[in-house]
Design a protein around this motif. Structure first.
Motif, PDB file in Angstrom:
ATOM      1  N   ILE A   3     -55.090  28.676 -23.126  1.00 13.91           N
ATOM      2  CA  ILE A   3     -54.864  28.314 -21.735  1.00 13.91           C
ATOM      3  C   ILE A   3     -53.367  28.115 -21.538  1.00 13.91           C
ATOM      4  O   ILE A   3     -52.760  27.230 -22.160  1.00 13.91           O
ATOM      5  CB  ILE A   3     -55.623  27.033 -21.355  1.00 13.91           C
ATOM      6  N   PRO A   4     -52.713  28.910 -20.690  1.00 10.78           N
ATOM      7  CA  PRO A   4     -51.263  28.784 -20.510  1.00 10.78           C
ATOM      8  C   PRO A   4     -50.868  27.465 -19.859  1.00 10.78           C
ATOM      9  O   PRO A   4     -51.687  26.776 -19.236  1.00 10.78           O
ATOM     10  CB  PRO A   4     -50.917  29.966 -19.589  1.00 10.78           C
ATOM     11  N   ASP A   5     -49.585  27.130 -19.989  1.00  5.44           N
ATOM     12  CA  ASP A   5     -49.034  25.993 -19.270  1.00  5.44           C
ATOM     13  C   ASP A   5     -48.982  26.323 -17.782  1.00  5.44           C
ATOM     14  O   ASP A   5     -48.784  27.483 -17.383  1.00  5.44           O
ATOM     15  CB  ASP A   5     -47.618  25.665 -19.760  1.00  5.44           C
ATOM     16  N   PHE A   6     -49.123  25.290 -16.954  1.00  5.00           N
ATOM     17  CA  PHE A   6     -49.106  25.503 -15.507  1.00  5.00           C
ATOM     18  C   PHE A   6     -47.673  25.568 -14.982  1.00  5.00           C
ATOM     19  O   PHE A   6     -46.717  25.175 -15.659  1.00  5.00           O
ATOM     20  CB  PHE A   6     -49.889  24.388 -14.803  1.00  5.00           C
ATOM     21  N   LEU A   7     -47.537  26.078 -13.788  1.00  2.00           N
ATOM     22  CA  LEU A   7     -46.241  26.185 -13.121  1.00  2.00           C
ATOM     23  C   LEU A   7     -45.690  24.786 -12.858  1.00  2.00           C
ATOM     24  O   LEU A   7     -46.351  23.944 -12.237  1.00  2.00           O
ATOM     25  CB  LEU A   7     -46.406  26.951 -11.801  1.00  2.00           C
ATOM     26  N   SER A   8     -44.483  24.532 -13.321  1.00  3.87           N
ATOM     27  CA  SER A   8     -43.886  23.211 -13.139  1.00  3.87           C
ATOM     28  C   SER A   8     -43.367  23.047 -11.715  1.00  3.87           C
ATOM     29  O   SER A   8     -43.302  24.003 -10.937  1.00  3.87           O
ATOM     30  CB  SER A   8     -42.764  22.987 -14.151  1.00  3.87           C
ATOM     31  N   GLU A   9     -42.968  21.824 -11.374  1.00  2.00           N
ATOM     32  CA  GLU A   9     -42.603  21.483  -9.989  1.00  2.00           C
ATOM     33  C   GLU A   9     -41.512  22.407  -9.438  1.00  2.00           C
ATOM     34  O   GLU A   9     -41.576  22.843  -8.298  1.00  2.00           O
ATOM     35  CB  GLU A   9     -42.149  20.027  -9.921  1.00  2.00           C
ATOM     36  N   LYS A  10     -40.514  22.690 -10.216  1.00  2.00           N
ATOM     37  CA  LYS A  10     -39.438  23.581  -9.772  1.00  2.00           C
ATOM     38  C   LYS A  10     -39.350  24.813 -10.673  1.00  2.00           C
ATOM     39  O   LYS A  10     -38.284  25.408 -10.838  1.00  2.00           O
ATOM     40  CB  LYS A  10     -38.101  22.827  -9.754  1.00  2.00           C
ATOM     41  N   GLY A  11     -40.485  25.181 -11.243  1.00  2.00           N
ATOM     42  CA  GLY A  11     -40.522  26.274 -12.200  1.00  2.00           C
ATOM     43  C   GLY A  11     -40.286  27.636 -11.570  1.00  2.00           C
ATOM     44  O   GLY A  11     -40.445  27.833 -10.358  1.00  2.00           O
ATOM     45  N   THR A  12     -39.949  28.587 -12.411  1.00  2.00           N
ATOM     46  CA  THR A  12     -39.648  29.951 -11.975  1.00  2.00           C
ATOM     47  C   THR A  12     -40.915  30.804 -11.981  1.00  2.00           C
ATOM     48  O   THR A  12     -41.683  30.798 -12.941  1.00  2.00           O
ATOM     49  CB  THR A  12     -38.601  30.597 -12.895  1.00  2.00           C
ATOM     50  N   ILE A  13     -41.115  31.533 -10.877  1.00  2.00           N
ATOM     51  CA  ILE A  13     -42.230  32.468 -10.748  1.00  2.00           C
ATOM     52  C   ILE A  13     -41.701  33.875 -10.995  1.00  2.00           C
ATOM     53  O   ILE A  13     -40.746  34.316 -10.347  1.00  2.00           O
ATOM     54  CB  ILE A  13     -42.872  32.388  -9.354  1.00  2.00           C
ATOM     55  N   ALA A  79     -39.515  32.740 -16.910  1.00  2.00           N
ATOM     56  CA  ALA A  79     -40.598  33.030 -15.967  1.00  2.00           C
ATOM     57  C   ALA A  79     -41.863  32.319 -16.447  1.00  2.00           C
ATOM     58  O   ALA A  79     -42.500  32.746 -17.397  1.00  2.00           O
ATOM     59  CB  ALA A  79     -40.830  34.535 -15.861  1.00  2.00           C
ATOM     60  N   GLU A  80     -42.215  31.219 -15.791  1.00  2.00           N
ATOM     61  CA  GLU A  80     -43.327  30.386 -16.265  1.00  2.00           C
ATOM     62  C   GLU A  80     -44.684  31.029 -15.997  1.00  2.00           C
ATOM     63  O   GLU A  80     -45.610  30.886 -16.792  1.00  2.00           O
ATOM     64  CB  GLU A  80     -43.261  29.013 -15.600  1.00  2.00           C
ATOM     65  N   VAL A  81     -44.837  31.679 -14.855  1.00  2.00           N
ATOM     66  CA  VAL A  81     -46.085  32.365 -14.495  1.00  2.00           C
ATOM     67  C   VAL A  81     -45.716  33.724 -13.922  1.00  2.00           C
ATOM     68  O   VAL A  81     -44.583  33.934 -13.469  1.00  2.00           O
ATOM     69  CB  VAL A  81     -46.923  31.563 -13.467  1.00  2.00           C
ATOM     70  N   LEU A  82     -46.672  34.654 -13.918  1.00  2.00           N
ATOM     71  CA  LEU A  82     -46.434  35.989 -13.389  1.00  2.00           C
ATOM     72  C   LEU A  82     -47.423  36.299 -12.276  1.00  2.00           C
ATOM     73  O   LEU A  82     -48.634  36.114 -12.436  1.00  2.00           O
ATOM     74  CB  LEU A  82     -46.571  37.043 -14.489  1.00  2.00           C
ATOM     75  N   ARG A 158     -50.453  25.529 -10.282  1.00  2.00           N
ATOM     76  CA  ARG A 158     -49.734  24.284 -10.536  1.00  2.00           C
ATOM     77  C   ARG A 158     -50.538  23.323 -11.408  1.00  2.00           C
ATOM     78  O   ARG A 158     -50.013  22.311 -11.878  1.00  2.00           O
ATOM     79  CB  ARG A 158     -49.390  23.602  -9.212  1.00  2.00           C
ATOM     80  N   GLY A 159     -51.823  23.610 -11.594  1.00  2.00           N
ATOM     81  CA  GLY A 159     -52.657  22.753 -12.422  1.00  2.00           C
ATOM     82  C   GLY A 159     -53.227  21.566 -11.704  1.00  2.00           C
ATOM     83  O   GLY A 159     -53.834  20.680 -12.320  1.00  2.00           O
ATOM     84  N   SER A 160     -53.077  21.521 -10.368  1.00  2.00           N
ATOM     85  CA  SER A 160     -53.570  20.379  -9.594  1.00  2.00           C
ATOM     86  C   SER A 160     -54.973  20.603  -9.052  1.00  2.00           C
ATOM     87  O   SER A 160     -55.570  19.698  -8.463  1.00  2.00           O
ATOM     88  CB  SER A 160     -52.611  20.074  -8.432  1.00  2.00           C
ATOM     89  N   LYS A 161     -55.512  21.807  -9.234  1.00  2.00           N
ATOM     90  CA  LYS A 161     -56.866  22.096  -8.755  1.00  2.00           C
ATOM     91  C   LYS A 161     -57.595  22.911  -9.806  1.00  2.00           C
ATOM     92  O   LYS A 161     -57.094  23.969 -10.231  1.00  2.00           O
ATOM     93  CB  LYS A 161     -56.823  22.868  -7.428  1.00  2.00           C
TER      94      LYS A 161
END
Length: 340
Positions: A3-13, A79-82, A158-161
């Protein structure tokens, strides 16, 4: 399953285009607007070299360049998520240029897209034991006002849902055009779930797997078809197969399901979750969209839920392909809790 890490608050897409790019309207304006919205949310953007390309056949660029972009961006730490720029027609040709062995060794990273992107959202879990998200492509995030389904997809990244529900209405006819590229979903039709067996509540646990049937049937028998090994690896969990169709008519849907079934893909199935086909309401030679499915899948004697919010007639619930989930369907309501 990784399971990948979620996109951080100011993370790069990171944005990639292994299928169509955003070189024409309404996708070009939608993609630009999506970038503005993500920037306002505090994210940085890393736009891949193929995102505005359109020189390819059925994809953004040559298969070699599309594959190289995928390899590069999965390896990019920043790039945290694609997010995929769009669906397409011939993403299957890109697969020979993707280094799946390397992707399996790299730290897992979320990849989100649907339709032709099934070629990655399905193969990442089955070949690389890496979960992926079957959800909207990047330009959808550019609509004037986010539909709850778009917000759900972002919140999932973001991992919030981690729990999604069906939406009250769906879009039969879109108002989005090249002249009006940022139109929100035009939802007018009430969601009506069709269950088999009828009038029975459904509550099952299993591992989500699936995607666009057009693409899945194309993979059968190729070197990328390692589904039986995948099914055996996770047989103790069982599977909730989610399936939807784009260009397939009802006869093609029936043929594709026959093909997947005879290839042994549906071993250890716990339930089938079927999205609304793009050719909704079509009937050929007395065969409609419901019997096209039931004729092939009722033999498994598991719940079959049809006309769910998945696929080409939005809105669509974002689903984590490869994740364990708990599916509940009762009185026309659907809930999917994903264990991520």
């Amino acid at each position: 399953m990784r399971i990948p890490d979620f996109l951080s608050e100011k993370g790069t897409i990171g944005f990639v285009a292994p299928a169509f790019g955003c070189n024409i309207e309404p996708y070009k304006s939608g993609f630009a607007s999506a970038g503005e919205k993500f920037t306002k949310l505090g994210h940085r953007l890393d736009i891949g070299p193929n995102c505005y390309e359109g020189c390819g056949i059925g994809i953004s660029n040559t298969p070699e360049k599309c594959g190289q972009e995928i390899n590069d961006y999965f390896a990019k730490e920043e790039a945290e998520v694609l997010l995929s720029c769009g669906g397409g027609e011939l993403m299957c040709e890109v697969l020979d240029h993707i280094d799946f062995a390397k992707l399996k060794e790299l730290p897992p990273k979320w990849y989100m897209g649907y339709s032709d992107n099934t070629n990655l959202t399905f193969l990442l879990p089955t070949l690389c034991d890496t979960a992926a998200i079957y959800g909207p492509c990047a330009p959808a995030f550019g609509m004037k006002t986010w539909h709850p389904a778009i917000q759900d997809a972002y919140d999932l990244l973001r991992g919030s849902k981690k729990t999604v529900h069906g939406y009250p209405l769906w879009e039969k006819e879109s108002l989005k055009t090249p002249e009006n590229p940022l139109e929100p979903y035009h939802t007018t039709e009430p969601r009506i779930l069709h269950l088999y067996p009828e009038d029975q509540a459904v509550h099952v646990k299993g591992r989500l797997i699936g995607g666009c049937l057009d693409c899945l049937a194309n993979l059968v028998g190729t070197k990328y078809d390692q589904v039986q090994k995948f099914a055996d690896r996770y047989q103790d969990d069982g599977f909730i197969w989610f399936l939807e169709a784009c260009d397939l008519n009802v006869m093609s849907i029936r043929r594709a399901l026959w093909q997947l079934s005879h290839a042994g893909w549906f071993q250890h199935v716990k339930a089938f979750l079927i999205g609304r086909p793009l050719q909704f309401g079509e009937e050929l030679f007395g065969l409609d969209q419901y019997e096209a499915v039931l004729s092939m899948l009722r033999e498994y004697e598991v719940p079959i839920i049809m006309d769910a919010d998945i696929g080409h007639l939005p809105p669509m619930m974002p689903l984590v392909s490869g994740a364990m989930a708990e599916l509940t369907v009762e009185q026309n309501e659907i809930e999917i809790q994903m264990q991520i």
